[in-house]
Design a protein around this motif. Structure first.
Motif, PDB file in Angstrom:
ATOM      1  N   PHE A  41       0.827  -1.209   0.000  1.00 40.67           N
ATOM      2  CA  PHE A  41       0.000   0.000   0.000  1.00 40.67           C
ATOM      3  C   PHE A  41       0.861   1.258   0.000  1.00 40.67           C
ATOM      4  CE2 PHE A  41      -2.548  -3.426   1.760  1.00 40.67           C
ATOM      5  CZ  PHE A  41      -3.638  -3.367   0.909  1.00 40.67           C
ATOM      6  N   LEU A  42       1.983   1.212   0.700  1.00 37.28           N
ATOM      7  CA  LEU A  42       2.912   2.346   0.668  1.00 37.28           C
ATOM      8  C   LEU A  42       3.468   2.540  -0.739  1.00 37.28           C
ATOM      9  CD1 LEU A  42       4.819   1.737   4.020  1.00 37.28           C
ATOM     10  CD2 LEU A  42       3.144   3.545   3.540  1.00 37.28           C
ATOM     11  N   ALA A  43       3.728   1.439  -1.435  1.00 42.37           N
ATOM     12  CA  ALA A  43       4.216   1.535  -2.812  1.00 42.37           C
ATOM     13  C   ALA A  43       3.176   2.200  -3.707  1.00 42.37           C
ATOM     14  CB  ALA A  43       4.567   0.150  -3.346  1.00 42.37           C
ATOM     15  N   GLY A  44       1.917   1.828  -3.544  1.00 43.99           N
ATOM     16  CA  GLY A  44       0.847   2.468  -4.327  1.00 43.99           C
ATOM     17  C   GLY A  44       0.737   3.949  -4.040  1.00 43.99           C
ATOM     18  N   THR A  45       0.846   4.316  -2.766  1.00 46.96           N
ATOM     19  CA  THR A  45       0.786   5.725  -2.377  1.00 46.96           C
ATOM     20  C   THR A  45       1.953   6.503  -2.980  1.00 46.96           C
ATOM     21  OG1 THR A  45      -0.256   5.080  -0.284  1.00 46.96           O
ATOM     22  CG2 THR A  45       0.648   7.310  -0.406  1.00 46.96           C
ATOM     23  N   LEU A  46       3.129   5.940  -2.875  1.00 47.33           N
ATOM     24  CA  LEU A  46       4.311   6.617  -3.428  1.00 47.33           C
ATOM     25  C   LEU A  46       4.231   6.749  -4.948  1.00 47.33           C
ATOM     26  CD1 LEU A  46       7.159   5.146  -1.209  1.00 47.33           C
ATOM     27  CD2 LEU A  46       6.336   7.518  -1.275  1.00 47.33           C
ATOM     28  N   MET A  47       3.675   5.765  -5.615  1.00 47.38           N
ATOM     29  CA  MET A  47       3.541   5.870  -7.075  1.00 47.38           C
ATOM     30  C   MET A  47       2.591   7.006  -7.449  1.00 47.38           C
ATOM     31  SD  MET A  47       3.772   1.918  -8.253  1.00 47.38           S
ATOM     32  CE  MET A  47       4.164   2.207  -9.951  1.00 47.38           C
ATOM     33  N   ALA A  48       1.528   7.173  -6.691  1.00 49.29           N
ATOM     34  CA  ALA A  48       0.620   8.301  -6.945  1.00 49.29           C
ATOM     35  C   ALA A  48       1.369   9.623  -6.760  1.00 49.29           C
ATOM     36  CB  ALA A  48      -0.580   8.235  -6.001  1.00 49.29           C
ATOM     37  N   TRP A  49       2.158   9.722  -5.696  1.00 44.40           N
ATOM     38  CA  TRP A  49       2.891  10.962  -5.443  1.00 44.40           C
ATOM     39  C   TRP A  49       3.981  11.210  -6.485  1.00 44.40           C
ATOM     40  CZ3 TRP A  49       1.978  15.263  -3.129  1.00 44.40           C
ATOM     41  CH2 TRP A  49       0.980  15.298  -2.166  1.00 44.40           C
ATOM     42  N   LEU A  75      -3.235  -0.507  -6.553  1.00 47.92           N
ATOM     43  CA  LEU A  75      -1.872  -1.036  -6.610  1.00 47.92           C
ATOM     44  C   LEU A  75      -1.532  -1.819  -5.351  1.00 47.92           C
ATOM     45  CD1 LEU A  75       0.017   1.931  -8.303  1.00 47.92           C
ATOM     46  CD2 LEU A  75      -0.779  -0.210  -9.334  1.00 47.92           C
ATOM     47  N   GLY A  76      -2.023  -1.372  -4.204  1.00 50.02           N
ATOM     48  CA  GLY A  76      -1.772  -2.090  -2.955  1.00 50.02           C
ATOM     49  C   GLY A  76      -2.322  -3.506  -2.999  1.00 50.02           C
ATOM     50  N   ILE A  77      -3.546  -3.658  -3.475  1.00 48.85           N
ATOM     51  CA  ILE A  77      -4.143  -4.994  -3.595  1.00 48.85           C
ATOM     52  C   ILE A  77      -3.381  -5.825  -4.635  1.00 48.85           C
ATOM     53  CG2 ILE A  77      -6.221  -6.266  -4.282  1.00 48.85           C
ATOM     54  CD1 ILE A  77      -6.505  -4.937  -1.531  1.00 48.85           C
ATOM     55  N   LEU A  78      -3.067  -5.206  -5.766  1.00 42.99           N
ATOM     56  CA  LEU A  78      -2.326  -5.917  -6.816  1.00 42.99           C
ATOM     57  C   LEU A  78      -0.961  -6.382  -6.312  1.00 42.99           C
ATOM     58  CD1 LEU A  78      -2.116  -6.781  -9.816  1.00 42.99           C
ATOM     59  CD2 LEU A  78      -1.139  -4.534 -10.264  1.00 42.99           C
ATOM     60  N   PHE A  79      -0.208  -5.490  -5.685  1.00 40.27           N
ATOM     61  CA  PHE A  79       1.110  -5.856  -5.156  1.00 40.27           C
ATOM     62  C   PHE A  79       0.985  -6.922  -4.069  1.00 40.27           C
ATOM     63  CE2 PHE A  79       2.747  -1.351  -6.284  1.00 40.27           C
ATOM     64  CZ  PHE A  79       3.000  -1.750  -7.582  1.00 40.27           C
ATOM     65  N   ARG A  80      -0.050  -6.804  -3.250  1.00 40.98           N
ATOM     66  CA  ARG A  80      -0.294  -7.796  -2.192  1.00 40.98           C
ATOM     67  C   ARG A  80      -0.478  -9.190  -2.809  1.00 40.98           C
ATOM     68  NH1 ARG A  80      -2.408  -7.918   3.169  1.00 40.98           N
ATOM     69  NH2 ARG A  80      -3.888  -9.627   3.401  1.00 40.98           N
ATOM     70  N   LEU A  81      -1.278  -9.247  -3.864  1.00 39.19           N
ATOM     71  CA  LEU A  81      -1.504 -10.532  -4.538  1.00 39.19           C
ATOM     72  C   LEU A  81      -0.214 -11.050  -5.181  1.00 39.19           C
ATOM     73  CD1 LEU A  81      -4.989  -9.818  -6.133  1.00 39.19           C
ATOM     74  CD2 LEU A  81      -4.498 -11.372  -4.219  1.00 39.19           C
ATOM     75  N   LEU A  82       0.552 -10.160  -5.802  1.00 39.77           N
ATOM     76  CA  LEU A  82       1.813 -10.566  -6.433  1.00 39.77           C
ATOM     77  C   LEU A  82       2.820 -11.090  -5.413  1.00 39.77           C
ATOM     78  CD1 LEU A  82       2.251  -7.710  -9.065  1.00 39.77           C
ATOM     79  CD2 LEU A  82       1.704 -10.112  -9.515  1.00 39.77           C
ATOM     80  N   LEU A  83       2.713 -10.607  -4.169  1.00 37.88           N
ATOM     81  CA  LEU A  83       3.621 -11.078  -3.123  1.00 37.88           C
ATOM     82  C   LEU A  83       3.124 -12.370  -2.460  1.00 37.88           C
ATOM     83  CD1 LEU A  83       4.523  -7.651  -1.479  1.00 37.88           C
ATOM     84  CD2 LEU A  83       6.030  -9.140  -2.820  1.00 37.88           C
ATOM     85  N   GLY A  84       1.991 -12.904  -2.951  1.00 41.40           N
ATOM     86  CA  GLY A  84       1.494 -14.172  -2.447  1.00 41.40           C
ATOM     87  C   GLY A  84       0.506 -14.074  -1.303  1.00 41.40           C
ATOM     88  N   ASP A  85       0.076 -12.880  -0.967  1.00 48.19           N
ATOM     89  CA  ASP A  85      -0.926 -12.701   0.085  1.00 48.19           C
ATOM     90  C   ASP A  85      -2.319 -12.828  -0.514  1.00 48.19           C
ATOM     91  OD1 ASP A  85      -0.569 -12.414   2.837  1.00 48.19           O
ATOM     92  OD2 ASP A  85       0.446 -10.487   2.575  1.00 48.19           O
ATOM     93  N   THR A  86      -3.318 -12.833   0.344  1.00 47.39           N
ATOM     94  CA  THR A  86      -4.696 -12.934  -0.115  1.00 47.39           C
ATOM     95  C   THR A  86      -5.331 -11.551  -0.143  1.00 47.39           C
ATOM     96  OG1 THR A  86      -5.546 -13.236   2.112  1.00 47.39           O
ATOM     97  CG2 THR A  86      -4.938 -15.225   0.886  1.00 47.39           C
ATOM     98  N   ALA A  87      -6.460 -11.461  -0.816  1.00 48.83           N
ATOM     99  CA  ALA A  87      -7.239 -10.210  -0.861  1.00 48.83           C
ATOM    100  C   ALA A  87      -8.702 -10.586  -1.088  1.00 48.83           C
ATOM    101  CB  ALA A  87      -6.723  -9.290  -1.951  1.00 48.83           C
ATOM    102  N   GLU A  88      -9.326 -11.053  -0.019  1.00 48.79           N
ATOM    103  CA  GLU A  88     -10.740 -11.413  -0.119  1.00 48.79           C
ATOM    104  C   GLU A  88     -11.570 -10.157  -0.365  1.00 48.79           C
ATOM    105  OE1 GLU A  88     -12.084 -13.896   3.058  1.00 48.79           O
ATOM    106  OE2 GLU A  88     -10.208 -15.024   3.069  1.00 48.79           O
ATOM    107  N   PHE A  89     -12.760 -10.366  -0.922  1.00 45.83           N
ATOM    108  CA  PHE A  89     -13.610  -9.236  -1.296  1.00 45.83           C
ATOM    109  C   PHE A  89     -13.905  -8.336  -0.100  1.00 45.83           C
ATOM    110  CE2 PHE A  89     -17.774  -7.319  -2.403  1.00 45.83           C
ATOM    111  CZ  PHE A  89     -17.343  -6.586  -3.497  1.00 45.83           C
ATOM    112  N   SER A  90     -14.187  -8.916   1.053  1.00 45.02           N
ATOM    113  CA  SER A  90     -14.480  -8.104   2.240  1.00 45.02           C
ATOM    114  C   SER A  90     -13.258  -7.275   2.640  1.00 45.02           C
ATOM    115  CB  SER A  90     -14.932  -8.989   3.403  1.00 45.02           C
ATOM    116  OG  SER A  90     -13.927  -9.934   3.726  1.00 45.02           O
ATOM    117  N   PHE A  91     -12.063  -7.838   2.474  1.00 43.75           N
ATOM    118  CA  PHE A  91     -10.835  -7.101   2.772  1.00 43.75           C
ATOM    119  C   PHE A  91     -10.696  -5.906   1.833  1.00 43.75           C
ATOM    120  CE2 PHE A  91      -6.347  -6.329   1.728  1.00 43.75           C
ATOM    121  CZ  PHE A  91      -5.869  -5.946   2.981  1.00 43.75           C
TER     122      PHE A  91
END
Length: 138
Positions: A41-49, A75-91
């Motif tokens: 999520f920090l990466a997504g924020t920094l990319m926006a900035w 980007l935070g959700i996308l990067f999270r998934l690329l790193l092997g974490d989950t991202a359920e719809f409620s999350f």
């Protein structure tokens, strides 16, 4: 508010979001866990900035807040998934809602404060007067 303060505020609020989330799931608030969760999520924020800095936008408007929020979530959700974490719809829904409140919210407060601040009377500049005699006197 300066851009540096705005960037630091956005990044700090992302970390606060992560800490609240980890605490609400009884996950330890150790540095490694916070970093692992926050990094995407920090990466997504920094990319926006980075985009704002390249385009010379202030990053302080409500529209800019929506952009930072969208980039952080997507980007935070996308990067999270690329790193092997989950991202359920409620999350994803909770993430989007909390980060909207944080990243757009502080900009809305700043906008409201500035909008409702009484306008300061401006000192009159005689050179801007419609009277030529006063204009030439300065």
């Amino acid at each position: 508010m300066s851009r540096i303060l705005a960037i630091v505020s956005d990044l700090a609020l992302v970390v606060v979001f992560v800490m609240i989330g980890r605490a609400s799931h009884a996950e330890p608030l150790d540095m490694e866990g916070i970093q692992r969760t926050a990094l995407p999520f920090l990466a997504g924020t920094l990319m926006a900035w980075i985009g704002f800095l390249l385009k010379r936008h202030s990053g302080l408007t409500l529209v800019n807040g929506v952009f930072v929020w969208a980039m952080t979530v997507v980007l935070g959700i996308l990067f999270r998934l690329l790193l092997g974490d989950t991202a359920e719809f409620s999350f994803v829904l909770v993430t989007a809602a909390v980060l909207a409140a944080f990243l757009i919210g502080w900009r809305a407060v700043v906008w409201l404060v500035r909008r409702n601040r009484p306008e300061q009377p401006r000192a009159k500049d005689p050179r801007r007067s419609g009277n030529p005699a006063k204009r030439n006197a300065g």
